[in-house]
Design a protein around this motif. Structure first.
Motif, PDB file in Angstrom:
ATOM      1  N   ASN A  34      39.784  27.227  28.766  1.00  0.00           N
ATOM      2  CA  ASN A  34      38.646  26.999  27.885  1.00  0.00           C
ATOM      3  C   ASN A  34      37.941  28.291  27.499  1.00  0.00           C
ATOM      4  O   ASN A  34      36.877  28.252  26.890  1.00  0.00           O
ATOM      5  N   GLU A  35      38.547  29.421  27.855  1.00  0.00           N
ATOM      6  CA  GLU A  35      37.943  30.724  27.613  1.00  0.00           C
ATOM      7  C   GLU A  35      38.907  31.610  26.838  1.00  0.00           C
ATOM      8  O   GLU A  35      40.059  31.241  26.605  1.00  0.00           O
ATOM      9  N   PRO A  87      33.481  32.043  27.210  1.00  0.00           N
ATOM     10  CA  PRO A  87      33.817  30.723  26.660  1.00  0.00           C
ATOM     11  C   PRO A  87      34.285  30.855  25.206  1.00  0.00           C
ATOM     12  O   PRO A  87      33.774  31.696  24.454  1.00  0.00           O
ATOM     13  N   THR A 100      31.926  31.216  21.942  1.00  0.00           N
ATOM     14  CA  THR A 100      30.956  32.305  21.830  1.00  0.00           C
ATOM     15  C   THR A 100      31.393  33.419  20.889  1.00  0.00           C
ATOM     16  O   THR A 100      30.661  34.391  20.735  1.00  0.00           O
ATOM     17  N   ASN A 129      32.292  24.605  27.487  1.00  0.00           N
ATOM     18  CA  ASN A 129      31.688  25.849  27.009  1.00  0.00           C
ATOM     19  C   ASN A 129      30.167  25.779  26.998  1.00  0.00           C
ATOM     20  O   ASN A 129      29.483  26.730  27.379  1.00  0.00           O
ATOM     21  N   GLN A 159      28.915  26.081  30.514  1.00  0.00           N
ATOM     22  CA  GLN A 159      28.975  27.474  30.969  1.00  0.00           C
ATOM     23  C   GLN A 159      27.831  28.295  30.384  1.00  0.00           C
ATOM     24  O   GLN A 159      27.191  29.096  31.082  1.00  0.00           O
ATOM     25  N   GLU A 160      27.583  28.115  29.085  1.00  0.00           N
ATOM     26  CA  GLU A 160      26.540  28.888  28.416  1.00  0.00           C
ATOM     27  C   GLU A 160      25.166  28.571  28.989  1.00  0.00           C
ATOM     28  O   GLU A 160      24.355  29.478  29.241  1.00  0.00           O
TER      29      GLU A 160
END
Length: 292
Positions: free
Chosen positions: A147-148, A172, A175, A198, A201-202
């Motif tokens: 996912n990154e 992520p 971004t 994402n 994570q952010e």
């Protein structure tokens, strides 16, 4: 941490699929904290991999023990014990001046076991140097990693500050314009799952402050059909991304161009799309030759 009111507002901002995102917060939290039931005997291995991924994400600056423990959601004592083992095995190094933890030489040595990827990396470095010179900006190759994305190659210079995309940087997908270009190629269900992860994570790393800007970049990119960031995230830095396809037409990364508003403004979008498309196609052809 985001309040319940802030989370409700985010549901309105993330407009890709409102019915899907109506309950995004609980699902995103679950995605960020677990990837499914742990199999017996794998807990320590999963923790070690998580630790190595985090350390590899900041190769220039490294990590303090406390920050690394917080990022990996582990207690300091556990992380300290794991780091001692990883240092002994040369997977992690510790800087003598500030005691920060950095990637160790064994990480690089293990990568040499994939000669096709090493050869593609060298080919891509030459291609991106030429592309950056021709376009008068910074060219970046991003590789998808779950996912990154991971920055693989960076070439060229940019007369502005704020760009932190350097080889080894891990972020992520949503971004960056290059990450958005990859997201645009995914099936709807997979793209939604990645977005949930994402966003979680952010929020965990930076709070909710950048989500409106990231959403603006994604909506702009959807309108133009490729990754487009006209200073939406970092003022004064324009960025554009095009997916790179390897064997079986699978998207494994993206080619990005970072530039200034004066040279890479909205009026040049058609030219930039064509240039990126041609260069990304050439990278894809090389990737197929190297069995990527």
């Amino acid at each position: 941490m985001a309040s319940a009111h802030e989370l409700n507002r985010l549901q309105e901002m993330l407009t890709m699929d409102m019915t899907f995102l109506a309950q995004w917060a609980p699902a995103a939290t679950a995605t960020a904290t677990a990837t499914g039931p742990e199999r017996p005997g794998t807990r320590s291995l999963a923790r070690g991999i998580k630790l190595l991924r985090a350390i590899a994400s900041r190769p220039q600056f490294g990590w303090r023990l406390s920050d690394l423990a917080a990022a990996c959601e582990l207690d300091r004592a556990t992380v300290h014990r794991m780091l001692a083992c990883l240092i002994e095995e040369r997977l992690v190094a510790q800087c003598a001046s500030d005691r920060h933890y950095l990637p160790g030489p064994l990480m690089y040595e293990l990568g040499l076991a994939l000669p096709d990827r090493v050869q593609f990396q060298r080919h891509a470095e030459a291609d991106l140097q030429a592309f950056a010179r021709r376009m008068g900006g910074v060219a970046v190759l991003l590789l998808r990693s779950g996912n990154e994305y991971v920055c693989s190659v960076r070439a060229g210079t940019l007369p502005v500050t704020g760009s932190v995309l350097y080889p080894g940087s891990r972020r992520p997908l949503f971004t960056s314009a290059g990450g958005v270009a990859i997201l645009q190629t995914l099936p709807a269900g997979e793209a939604r799952a990645v977005l949930l992860d994402n966003v979680a994570q952010e929020v965990a790393r930076c709070g909710t402050g950048r989500l409106a800007a990231l959403q603006k970049m994604r909506e702009r990119s959807d309108r133009h059909g490729f990754g487009v960031n006209l200073g939406d995230v970092v003022p004064g830095v324009h960025a554009f991304g095009m997916p790179v396809r390897g064997s079986g037409d699978a998207v494994f990364g993206s080619l990005c161009l970072l530039g200034t508003p004066e040279r890479h403004g909205e009026a040049r979008l058609d030219i930039l799309r064509d240039e990126l498309g041609t260069a990304a196609a050439a990278l894809g052809e090389a990737a197929r030759q190297f069995n990527l």
